[in-house]
Design a protein around this motif. Structure first.
Motif, mmCIF file in Angstrom:
data_model
loop_
_atom_site.group_PDB
_atom_site.id
_atom_site.type_symbol
_atom_site.label_atom_id
_atom_site.label_comp_id
_atom_site.label_asym_id
_atom_site.label_seq_id
_atom_site.Cartn_x
_atom_site.Cartn_y
_atom_site.Cartn_z
ATOM 1 N N THR A 58 3.290 7.443 18.421
ATOM 2 C CA THR A 58 3.349 7.336 16.937
ATOM 3 C C THR A 58 2.745 6.377 16.172
ATOM 4 O O THR A 58 2.379 5.158 16.843
ATOM 5 C CB THR A 58 4.948 7.744 16.636
ATOM 6 O OG1 THR A 58 5.496 6.218 17.179
ATOM 7 C CG2 THR A 58 6.071 8.568 17.098
ATOM 8 N N ASP A 59 2.213 6.476 15.053
ATOM 9 C CA ASP A 59 1.554 5.487 14.308
ATOM 10 C C ASP A 59 2.624 4.416 13.742
ATOM 11 O O ASP A 59 2.430 3.206 13.573
ATOM 12 C CB ASP A 59 1.050 6.330 13.395
ATOM 13 C CG ASP A 59 -0.069 7.147 13.492
ATOM 14 O OD1 ASP A 59 -1.036 6.951 14.375
ATOM 15 O OD2 ASP A 59 0.182 8.550 13.548
ATOM 16 N N ILE A 60 3.773 4.928 13.574
ATOM 17 C CA ILE A 60 4.853 4.176 12.746
ATOM 18 C C ILE A 60 6.137 4.488 13.207
ATOM 19 O O ILE A 60 6.611 5.551 13.411
ATOM 20 C CB ILE A 60 4.754 4.351 11.261
ATOM 21 C CG1 ILE A 60 3.448 3.955 10.610
ATOM 22 C CG2 ILE A 60 5.944 3.676 10.484
ATOM 23 C CD1 ILE A 60 3.076 4.602 9.002
ATOM 24 N N SER A 61 6.722 3.399 13.287
ATOM 25 C CA SER A 61 8.198 3.502 13.765
ATOM 26 C C SER A 61 9.429 3.098 12.746
ATOM 27 O O SER A 61 9.163 1.831 12.582
ATOM 28 C CB SER A 61 8.374 2.888 15.191
ATOM 29 O OG SER A 61 9.527 3.246 15.796
ATOM 30 N N ASN A 62 10.210 4.134 12.099
ATOM 31 C CA ASN A 62 11.262 3.418 11.363
ATOM 32 C C ASN A 62 12.359 2.679 12.204
ATOM 33 O O ASN A 62 12.685 3.080 13.520
ATOM 34 C CB ASN A 62 12.105 4.785 10.668
ATOM 35 C CG ASN A 62 11.187 5.494 9.737
ATOM 36 O OD1 ASN A 62 10.062 4.803 9.087
ATOM 37 N ND2 ASN A 62 11.248 6.599 9.662
ATOM 38 N N ALA A 63 12.688 1.841 11.789
ATOM 39 C CA ALA A 63 13.928 0.802 12.447
ATOM 40 C C ALA A 63 14.985 0.175 11.509
ATOM 41 O O ALA A 63 14.563 -0.388 10.655
ATOM 42 C CB ALA A 63 13.069 -0.279 13.585
ATOM 43 N N LEU A 122 16.086 -3.666 6.704
ATOM 44 C CA LEU A 122 15.475 -2.331 7.546
ATOM 45 C C LEU A 122 13.986 -2.468 7.488
ATOM 46 O O LEU A 122 13.356 -3.287 6.552
ATOM 47 C CB LEU A 122 15.781 -1.087 6.568
ATOM 48 C CG LEU A 122 17.195 -0.630 6.293
ATOM 49 C CD1 LEU A 122 17.281 0.186 5.354
ATOM 50 C CD2 LEU A 122 17.916 -0.697 7.629
ATOM 51 N N PHE A 123 13.329 -1.891 8.528
ATOM 52 C CA PHE A 123 11.958 -2.075 8.920
ATOM 53 C C PHE A 123 11.051 -0.830 9.077
ATOM 54 O O PHE A 123 11.761 -0.002 9.469
ATOM 55 C CB PHE A 123 11.896 -3.059 10.022
ATOM 56 C CG PHE A 123 12.695 -4.076 10.277
ATOM 57 C CD1 PHE A 123 12.343 -5.212 9.674
ATOM 58 C CD2 PHE A 123 13.906 -4.028 10.940
ATOM 59 C CE1 PHE A 123 13.217 -6.349 9.626
ATOM 60 C CE2 PHE A 123 14.775 -5.130 11.238
ATOM 61 C CZ PHE A 123 14.710 -6.077 10.612
ATOM 62 N N GLY A 171 19.652 2.445 15.683
ATOM 63 C CA GLY A 171 19.581 1.252 15.594
ATOM 64 C C GLY A 171 21.072 0.476 14.830
ATOM 65 O O GLY A 171 21.436 -0.595 14.906
ATOM 66 N N THR A 172 21.689 1.421 13.946
ATOM 67 C CA THR A 172 22.769 1.215 13.429
ATOM 68 C C THR A 172 24.081 1.011 14.626
ATOM 69 O O THR A 172 24.900 -0.068 14.300
ATOM 70 C CB THR A 172 23.551 2.182 12.339
ATOM 71 O OG1 THR A 172 22.353 2.388 11.403
ATOM 72 C CG2 THR A 172 24.591 2.149 11.657
ATOM 73 N N PHE A 173 24.000 1.658 15.420
ATOM 74 C CA PHE A 173 24.932 1.653 16.643
ATOM 75 C C PHE A 173 24.796 0.276 17.340
ATOM 76 O O PHE A 173 25.631 -0.417 17.495
ATOM 77 C CB PHE A 173 24.497 2.681 17.542
ATOM 78 C CG PHE A 173 25.408 2.577 19.045
ATOM 79 C CD1 PHE A 173 26.636 2.954 19.193
ATOM 80 C CD2 PHE A 173 24.643 2.142 19.856
ATOM 81 C CE1 PHE A 173 27.234 2.921 20.218
ATOM 82 C CE2 PHE A 173 25.228 1.963 21.139
ATOM 83 C CZ PHE A 173 26.609 2.213 21.524
ATOM 84 N N ASP A 174 23.509 -0.070 17.611
ATOM 85 C CA ASP A 174 23.179 -1.471 18.065
ATOM 86 C C ASP A 174 23.677 -2.491 17.485
ATOM 87 O O ASP A 174 24.336 -3.360 17.854
ATOM 88 C CB ASP A 174 21.695 -1.564 18.441
ATOM 89 C CG ASP A 174 21.135 -0.787 19.452
ATOM 90 O OD1 ASP A 174 21.952 -0.074 20.400
ATOM 91 O OD2 ASP A 174 19.983 -0.288 19.582
ATOM 92 N N TYR A 175 23.313 -2.260 16.049
ATOM 93 C CA TYR A 175 23.690 -3.642 15.226
ATOM 94 C C TYR A 175 25.255 -3.453 15.010
ATOM 95 O O TYR A 175 25.671 -4.743 15.032
ATOM 96 C CB TYR A 175 23.153 -3.489 13.857
ATOM 97 C CG TYR A 175 23.238 -4.598 12.942
ATOM 98 C CD1 TYR A 175 22.152 -5.430 12.844
ATOM 99 C CD2 TYR A 175 24.332 -4.674 12.106
ATOM 100 C CE1 TYR A 175 22.180 -6.658 11.978
ATOM 101 C CE2 TYR A 175 24.058 -5.910 11.338
ATOM 102 C CZ TYR A 175 23.195 -6.643 11.411
ATOM 103 O OH TYR A 175 23.152 -7.923 10.562
ATOM 104 N N PHE A 176 25.923 -2.432 14.810
ATOM 105 C CA PHE A 176 27.437 -2.535 14.715
ATOM 106 C C PHE A 176 28.026 -2.977 15.697
ATOM 107 O O PHE A 176 29.012 -3.999 15.976
ATOM 108 C CB PHE A 176 27.789 -1.226 14.456
ATOM 109 C CG PHE A 176 29.282 -0.981 14.114
ATOM 110 C CD1 PHE A 176 29.880 -1.371 12.942
ATOM 111 C CD2 PHE A 176 30.099 -0.908 15.119
ATOM 112 C CE1 PHE A 176 30.998 -1.123 12.547
ATOM 113 C CE2 PHE A 176 31.484 -0.617 14.911
ATOM 114 C CZ PHE A 176 32.010 -0.923 13.609
ATOM 115 N N THR A 177 27.699 -2.664 17.214
ATOM 116 C CA THR A 177 28.256 -3.063 18.409
ATOM 117 C C THR A 177 27.989 -4.672 18.587
ATOM 118 O O THR A 177 28.940 -5.401 19.049
ATOM 119 C CB THR A 177 27.780 -2.349 19.545
ATOM 120 O OG1 THR A 177 26.459 -2.268 19.593
ATOM 121 C CG2 THR A 177 28.398 -0.633 19.492
ATOM 122 N N GLU A 178 26.751 -5.042 18.216
ATOM 123 C CA GLU A 178 26.699 -6.421 18.348
ATOM 124 C C GLU A 178 27.283 -7.358 17.518
ATOM 125 O O GLU A 178 27.989 -8.295 17.887
ATOM 126 C CB GLU A 178 24.805 -6.455 18.308
ATOM 127 C CG GLU A 178 24.575 -7.887 18.720
ATOM 128 C CD GLU A 178 23.031 -8.105 18.809
ATOM 129 O OE1 GLU A 178 22.414 -8.963 18.280
ATOM 130 O OE2 GLU A 178 22.271 -6.892 19.443
#
Length: 320
Positions: free
Chosen positions: A96-101, A266-267, A184-191
């Motif tokens: 891909t050219d761009i990744s939403n994160a 958000l990135f 990423g929401t899962f990662d952030y929330f659990t962290e």
């Protein structure tokens, strides 16, 4: 003499009319020329742009992609929604050219990018506040503490009913809804809530599509779920927003960080190679940073400060 004067006047008027018509047609020709030139200018950007990643960032990127394609009709922008983790898998492989994160790239993803010679630049695009929601008919839950959220969501949680959270609450089973493990929401929330990324109880309904979670919570009286703020705003008539430690997510509390610890940036991550070698990718990122403020607000997220967008436009131009 009088007849001559009359004839001269007729000739003069005719000459003026002819000249005027000539100017009108010339003007029309120039106008068409200008219009064609503008049309060509609008369509000079062509080629494909491949984007994937965060479902939270998806609505921003999708809205910008629609506007970009309307102004550059020979360009084709494909926007996927596989979650931040799924997006980085493709991005670090060069697909891909761009990744939403909705989180920053992880060390193992950085390593994979290096192995595949993928250089990239991170651009902040908005602020979000992960929103805790319950069913609209839930009258007893107005606020949850981070300790209570951890108690509910941690691995091997003993919480089965609302009464297990607070003794005065109903002895009704809590049914949980949350993002899938590639999110990423899962990662952030659990962290931030559980204390360790990807550690969570397993008996909940998971989906990479926040709309599925919205549907679940809105149709289940004793449910609890979490996802990005924009999805709550889009469905606020069907959901009830819960405060965390006494603070509700809203533009002011999210941008200031008062809605802690669930406020976050958000990135988008752009491939440097794509920016350098594909004019359509560079132009898309430029359009993104120039239009994000208005589009972000319209969708329901919180825009960055003007200076931040301007600073990042300079960063884009410096990718040589």
């Amino acid at each position: 003499m009088i007849k001559v004067l009359k004839k001269s006047k007729v000739l003069t008027v005719s000459a003026i009319l002819i000249m005027s018509l000539s100017l009108i047609f010339t003007g029309c020709g120039k106008s068409n020329e200008s219009s064609n030139s503008g049309s060509e200018s609008a369509n000079k950007i062509s080629g494909n742009i491949e984007i994937d990643g965060s479902s939270t960032v998806y609505p921003i990127t999708e809205a910008i992609a629609e506007e970009f394609q309307a102004n550059n009709q020979d360009a084709r922008v494909t926007v996927g929604m596989s979650g931040s983790g799924g997006g980085f898998k493709r991005f670090t492989s060069g697909e891909t050219d761009i990744s939403n994160a909705s989180r920053e790239i992880k060390e193992e993803e950085v390593t994979k990018a290096k192995e595949n010679n993928i250089e990239y630049t991170k651009f902040d695009v908005a602020y979000d506040g992960i929103s805790i929601v319950v069913n609209k008919e839930n009258e007893f839950v107005k606020d949850l503490t981070t300790d209570e959220l951890k108690k509910i969501w941690e691995p091997d949680s003993k919480v089965k009913t609302w009464k297990d959270v607070r003794p005065e609450w109903p002895n009704e089973e809590i049914r949980l809804y949350g993002p899938g493990t590639d999110s990423g929401t899962f990662d952030y929330f659990t962290e931030e809530i559980v204390g360790e990324s990807k550690k969570i109880r397993t008996d909940y309904t998971a989906s990479a599509d926040p709309n599925v979670l919205v549907q679940g919570v809105s149709s289940d009286k004793y449910s609890l779920g979490y996802f990005g703020y924009a999805y709550y705003l889009e469905n606020k008539d069907a959901l009830k927003l819960v405060s965390v430690n006494g603070v509700k997510p809203e533009p002011k509390t999210i941008q200031s960080g008062e809605y802690s610890p669930l406020s976050r940036p958000l990135f988008i991550y752009a491939s440097n190679k794509s920016v350098k070698e594909k004019p359509q990718v560079k132009e898309f990122v430029k359009t993104y940073l120039e239009t994000a403020k208005d589009i972000v607000s319209g969708i329901g997220y919180i825009p960055l400060e003007d200076a931040k967008y301007s600073e990042q436009l300079k960063t884009l131009e410096n990718i040589k």
